[in-house]
Enzyme design. Structure first.
Site: not given
Ligand code: DAT
Ligand code: MG
Length: 140
Positions: A11, A51, A104, A114, A117, A128
């Site tokens: 990222k 997303y 991470r 973070n 992905h 994807e």
């Molecule tokens: P992951 O990337 O671990 O699969 P996810 O699919 O729940 O996590 O969320 C996708 C992305 O969205 C994540 O990498 C960062 C962002 N994100 C998730 N929860 C968030 C939050 N509470 N505040 C800000 N960004 C968030």
């Molecule tokens: Mg995810």
């Protein structure tokens, strides 16, 4: 366990800090092979489409802007149990909860910024990969 493919993004927070090689080394050290890789700048359409599952979440706008803010490196990783293995190497979404030694834990700045992905299941991995790569761009 069968050989799988999964989709990864390095990222903007990580490319900006010149961490691409260190992150790729984590994948390779875990036995994941890079079978496709390209550095791109994501368009708004790509970021929103990729997303889309999070479009109703309060952080969606911020997430899309972040993914467009700097170049990213999109990759296909291949190996035994690659989807779960990649998630393990990545660590928890929130770096404060990520295990020692994970990407991470070492590199992420916050839950939003973070660093990586990774696909979460075989169906999303297939979707994807297709979203960013043509079949001929993947060389196993
Ligand atoms: P992951 O990337 O671990 O699969 P996810 O699919 O729940 O996590 O969320 C996708 C992305 O969205 C994540 O990498 C960062 C962002 N994100 C998730 N929860 C968030 C939050 N509470 N505040 C800000 N960004 C968030
Ligand atoms: Mg995810």
């Amino acid at each position: 366990m069968a050989i799988e493919r999964t989709f990864s993004i390095i990222k903007p927070d990580a490319t900006k800090r010149n961490l691409t090689g260190k992150i790729v080394a984590k994948f390779e050290d875990a036995g994941l092979r890079i079978v496709a890789s390209k550095r791109i700048r994501m368009s708004k359409e790509q970021a929103e489409g990729f997303y889309a599952v999070h479009s109703e979440r309060p952080f969606f706008g911020e997430l899309v802007e972040f993914m467009m803010s700097e170049p990213v490196v999109v990759q296909v990783l291949e190996g035994e149990n690659a989807i779960a293995k990649n998630r393990e190497v990545m660590g928890a979404t929130n770096p404060a909860e990520a295990a020692e030694g994970t990407i991470r834990k070492e590199f992420a700045l916050s839950i939003g910024e973070n660093s990586v992905h990774g696909s979460d299941a075989p169906e999303t991995a297939a979707e994807e990969i297709k979203f960013f790569f043509a079949d001929e761009e993947i060389v196993g």
